[in-house]
Design a protein around this motif. Sequence first.
Motif, PDB file in Angstrom:
ATOM      1  N   GLU A 124      -1.225  -8.252   4.163  1.00 53.85           N
ATOM      2  CA  GLU A 124      -0.828  -8.177   2.752  1.00 53.85           C
ATOM      3  C   GLU A 124      -0.701  -9.569   2.138  1.00 53.85           C
ATOM      4  O   GLU A 124      -1.050  -9.763   0.962  1.00 53.85           O
ATOM      5  N   ILE A 157      11.831   4.118  -2.561  1.00 51.96           N
ATOM      6  CA  ILE A 157      10.622   3.442  -2.091  1.00 51.96           C
ATOM      7  C   ILE A 157      11.010   2.026  -1.667  1.00 51.96           C
ATOM      8  O   ILE A 157      11.436   1.225  -2.504  1.00 51.96           O
ATOM      9  N   GLU A 188       0.824  -1.212   0.000  1.00 49.92           N
ATOM     10  CA  GLU A 188       0.000   0.000   0.000  1.00 49.92           C
ATOM     11  C   GLU A 188       0.861   1.266   0.000  1.00 49.92           C
ATOM     12  O   GLU A 188       0.604   2.212  -0.742  1.00 49.92           O
ATOM     13  N   GLY A 189       1.887   1.288   0.849  1.00 48.42           N
ATOM     14  CA  GLY A 189       2.745   2.474   0.915  1.00 48.42           C
ATOM     15  C   GLY A 189       3.482   2.716  -0.379  1.00 48.42           C
ATOM     16  O   GLY A 189       3.562   3.853  -0.872  1.00 48.42           O
ATOM     17  N   ALA A 190       4.028   1.643  -0.976  1.00 47.78           N
ATOM     18  CA  ALA A 190       4.761   1.774  -2.237  1.00 47.78           C
ATOM     19  C   ALA A 190       3.825   2.206  -3.361  1.00 47.78           C
ATOM     20  O   ALA A 190       4.193   3.038  -4.205  1.00 47.78           O
ATOM     21  N   LYS A 191       2.618   1.658  -3.378  1.00 47.84           N
ATOM     22  CA  LYS A 191       1.649   2.035  -4.416  1.00 47.84           C
ATOM     23  C   LYS A 191       1.281   3.516  -4.315  1.00 47.84           C
ATOM     24  O   LYS A 191       1.126   4.205  -5.328  1.00 47.84           O
ATOM     25  N   GLU A 192       1.158   3.991  -3.096  1.00 50.03           N
ATOM     26  CA  GLU A 192       0.815   5.407  -2.908  1.00 50.03           C
ATOM     27  C   GLU A 192       1.910   6.310  -3.469  1.00 50.03           C
ATOM     28  O   GLU A 192       1.630   7.330  -4.098  1.00 50.03           O
ATOM     29  N   GLU A 193       3.157   5.918  -3.256  1.00 51.06           N
ATOM     30  CA  GLU A 193       4.286   6.707  -3.770  1.00 51.06           C
ATOM     31  C   GLU A 193       4.296   6.733  -5.292  1.00 51.06           C
ATOM     32  O   GLU A 193       4.452   7.792  -5.913  1.00 51.06           O
ATOM     33  N   ARG A 251      13.405   9.891  -4.748  1.00 52.81           N
ATOM     34  CA  ARG A 251      12.629   9.078  -3.817  1.00 52.81           C
ATOM     35  C   ARG A 251      13.155   7.652  -3.810  1.00 52.81           C
ATOM     36  O   ARG A 251      13.435   7.080  -4.868  1.00 52.81           O
TER      37      ARG A 251
END
Length: 648
Positions: A369, A360, A200-205, A358
């Motif tokens: 997950e 990631i 989720e965090g990587a997708k947001e980036e 960035r």
Amino acid sequence: MSEKKKNTSNFNLGSNWIYIILILFLVGMTLFGRSSGFTEGKDLSSIAFNEILNDNDIDKVLILNNSRAEIYIKEDAIKAKEKYTKIVKNPFYRKGSPLYEYNFGDLQNFENKIEKAREKYNLSLDYQYKERTSILDTILGFLPFILLIAIWLFFMRRMSGGGSGAGGGGQIFNIGKSRAKLFDENTKVKTTFKNVAGLEGAKEEVQEIVDFLKNPDKYTKLGGKIPKGALLVGPPGTGKTLLAKAVAGEAGVPFFSLSGSDFVEMFVGVGASRVRDLFKQAKQKSPSIIFIDEIDAIGRARGKNSMTGSNDERENTLNQLLTEMDGFGTDTNVIVLAATNRAEILDKALMRAGRFDRQIYVDLPDLHERKEIFDVHIKPLKLAEDVKLDFLAQQTPGFSGADIANLCNEAALIAARNDKSAIHHQDFMDAVDRIVGGLEKKNKVITPKEKKVIAYHEAGHATVSWMLKYAAPLVKVTIVPRGQSLGAAWYLPEERKIVQTEQMLDEMCATMGGRAAEKLIFDKISTGALSDLEKVTKQARAMVTVYGLNDEVGNVTYYDSSGNDSFVKPYSEETAKTIDKEISKIIEGQYQRAIEILDLHKDKLDILAQKLLEKEVIFKDDLVEIFGKRPFEKDEKISDELNSITEE
């Protein structure tokens, strides 16, 4: 449109066809003509030539290259004599061509023969001299050079990629062209963020990067600058390349994809040339994305390989990449994505802000997950009703997305091997055993004495872990050989973000339970505890030297995350002795603790070992029946699911 593409001929007049045409031409020249006019001629013997000469039928003799003669016959002789008429009527004969050819040998003797016949028979013939060069002879003269050039071109094609790659990279004259595969409106990528479970965090980036390209004015009107690069870092199989594919599918802009090794070539300067060509293409199709997978192939820190004697071609490629990334303006809208699982070896200049703005981190999936990843991979599978994905997610700690995909495929293969109409929960459990423990070897020859030792060893693990608060709950124990192990115990570890000292000590004690059981029952120890000793030694060393969990050594760590201390110990010899002493004290302390626990429950240990010898595989229910319920077991849903698994 796709049907037309399928039916389109793939014929390509490449260099292979040129070679075939050249060979056919040489064969044709050999068969149908050594030189103009000779194809219709007929070789004469010495007697036949003397006969024609004496009959005064020869109109002209043309001496070629002082070695061969073309014989022209008079028109009236052709009409009068049948032997000449037959040759003229031949469809291959061309009017005005010689009827015969004569290899006369020595030129001077041949001239003397003609002069004598002319005087003796009053002949009217004439003879002339001419130099003639055969096309075939010329080709044959240059044939060795032609073959050398053809062989050189062939090897150059092979070394430069065999004709594949974007921009004609397979041809020797295009070797400096980029080999990036272009995905645009004509080759649309179907992978989207919906296909990427977890992360989720990587997708947001990366979604924000996609938004930069789609709506650049939203950010630039406030004075912000679009990032130039993002580096995806994480263990193998966690979905870095999949995430890049999703970016390609979502962005709707040209996407250049290639591997770091595509820049590496045996020719000097090719890597840098390909970098220049890649960024040139990306600027022309701006806004666009460049994705470089496994960037550590060219991004390794400079100056560290000087002792190996290798050339600096890789460094030249990296220098060009650094220049290109920091060279184009922010208004070009070209973003560079890269992926690696070895970020620690990358050059610092590559990692700085302004190039890869960035970083990631794509970590191994957690429990939630893993459940999402299972949901993605089970869609094409035919599942039975007893499959419990929550339990499977808990049973696979440390599995990456690629591992879970492999697990689902392995379960399907196991179910098909057993002629099942659907994949059951036990098939998934067998697949976990297969991946973690290795292939089951029921036909491995083990003596009854060895089998008894193995049974008490595994029963020792199960007993100690059952009696310790922080040890992982047991799922099953088996003494069936699997992979390189003779027996195994499967646990359901708790997902922890931090680990306390008591938790590590309990885990070490449970690991030493196997050897402690051997010592207690047989008063002997065996080599079967090698993997257990390796595990507890690593844990004890980490407690002392990494995490600072030892009172004697204190709150200090000797761990260097940069990896620069591989050849130098960061502590003195006196400290090294203290460390070794404390590691041994921790391990021996937990070993004695395991013996005490087993001695206290020796009767139940015997019952468990005998049950193992009888059934070969036992589950949690068997331990509940023998030991009773664990007093400190947490009241969780997973406990009920564990109780439901009673057969393999």
